[in-house]
Design an enzyme around this catalytic site. Structure first.
Site, short mmCIF file in Angstrom:
data_model
loop_
_atom_site.label_atom_id
_atom_site.label_comp_id
_atom_site.label_asym_id
_atom_site.label_seq_id
_atom_site.Cartn_x
_atom_site.Cartn_y
_atom_site.Cartn_z
N ASP A 36 0.82 -1.22 0.00
CA ASP A 36 0.00 0.00 0.00
C ASP A 36 0.85 1.26 0.00
O ASP A 36 1.48 1.59 1.01
CB ASP A 36 -0.87 0.02 1.26
CG ASP A 36 -2.05 -0.92 1.17
OD1 ASP A 36 -2.80 -0.84 0.18
OD2 ASP A 36 -2.21 -1.75 2.08
N MET A 38 1.00 5.25 0.00
CA MET A 38 0.17 6.42 0.34
C MET A 38 1.05 7.66 0.31
O MET A 38 2.15 7.67 0.85
CB MET A 38 -0.40 6.26 1.73
CG MET A 38 -1.23 5.00 1.89
SD MET A 38 -1.85 4.87 3.57
CE MET A 38 -2.71 3.31 3.46
N HIS A 67 -0.63 -1.32 -4.68
CA HIS A 67 -1.83 -0.46 -4.65
C HIS A 67 -1.37 0.97 -4.42
O HIS A 67 -0.95 1.32 -3.31
CB HIS A 67 -2.74 -0.97 -3.52
CG HIS A 67 -3.97 -0.16 -3.28
ND1 HIS A 67 -4.71 -0.26 -2.12
CD2 HIS A 67 -4.62 0.75 -4.04
CE1 HIS A 67 -5.74 0.54 -2.17
NE2 HIS A 67 -5.71 1.19 -3.32
#
Ligand code: DX5
Ligand code: ZN
Length: 218
Positions: A36, A38, A67
């Site tokens: 992930d 971010m 992601h």
């Protein structure tokens, strides 16, 4: 019965022991490793990025499922591909229009890897119909992206059911993945409506009975 693919999200791993955590989920049969990213802009949190992916992508044999919860995804596709991503999943909401979405999908495919697109909980699923034929994966967010450990938002189930039907009716080669608040109960609900891949972070990492939990998800 189709076998469920499990994608442990290392966002909930102990980063001081990241290599061990990755070996553990691999030894328990995880097929994908969910990564992930971010940026503190598209989502209100910052996690890790290209250098971390580069360090870990080759220490295991799982699919590097990346992601990217970031603004301006196009700028970073090559960097994540070079760092070892096997799938890059960007956000529908991070693109300014449909043309940009097709551009991002093409840029990912040009790197010789798989292209996924994700939708946030408030984004109507029918908006992505036109892209399904070009995508290898659709990621349905079942929490607001940005943090692990949140509760599953049930409207994700209708979206998964809708996508299952569209993909099967049109014989598209596109997997459905769900991300956020997955545990043995919500995982079963998603399975019942046709999901292919379960992402799970806080349900797995740091738990003494992680082996049983992996089995429960299947
Ligand atoms: C949230 C991330 C998720 C997160 C899921 O923005 O995309 O992958 O790690 O965490 P859990 O499984 O704890 O909800
Ligand atoms: Zn994720």
């Amino acid at each position: 019965m189709k076998r469920m693919i499990i994608a442990p999200s290392i966002l909930s791993a102990d980063f001081a022991r990241l290599g061990e955590e990755i070996n553990l989920v691999q030894s328990l049969g995880a097929e994908y490793l969910h990564f992930d990213v971010m940026d503190g802009h598209f989502v209100p949190n910052i996690s890790f990025g290209v250098p971390v992916l580069k360090s870990i992508s080759h220490i295991h044999h799982m699919v590097n499922d990346v992601h990217i919860m970031i603004s301006e995804p196009l700028k970073y596709i090559k960097k994540f591909a070079d760092a070892g991503a096997d799938i890059i999943t960007f956000h529908y909401e991070a693109c300014k229009d449909d043309d940009e979405i097709f551009e991002v999908i093409d840029a990912i495919h040009d790197e010789g890897i798989k292209a996924g697109m994700s939708i946030k909980p408030d984004t109507p699923v029918a908006l992505i119909d036109q892209f399904l034929g070009d995508l290898d994966l659709v990621l349905v967010m079942s929490v607001e992206p940005g943090f692990g450990g949140q509760s599953f938002i049930p409207s994700a189930l209708e979206k998964i059911a809708y996508l299952r039907q569209k993909i099967d009716d049109n014989s598209y080669n596109c997997l459905i993945e769900v991300d956020g608040g997955i545990n043995e109960e919500t995982g079963q609900l998603c399975k019942a409506v046709g999901v292919d891949i379960l992402v799970a972070g806080s349900y797995l990492f740091g738990k003494d009975d992680i082996e049983e939990r992996m089995e429960m998800l299947r």
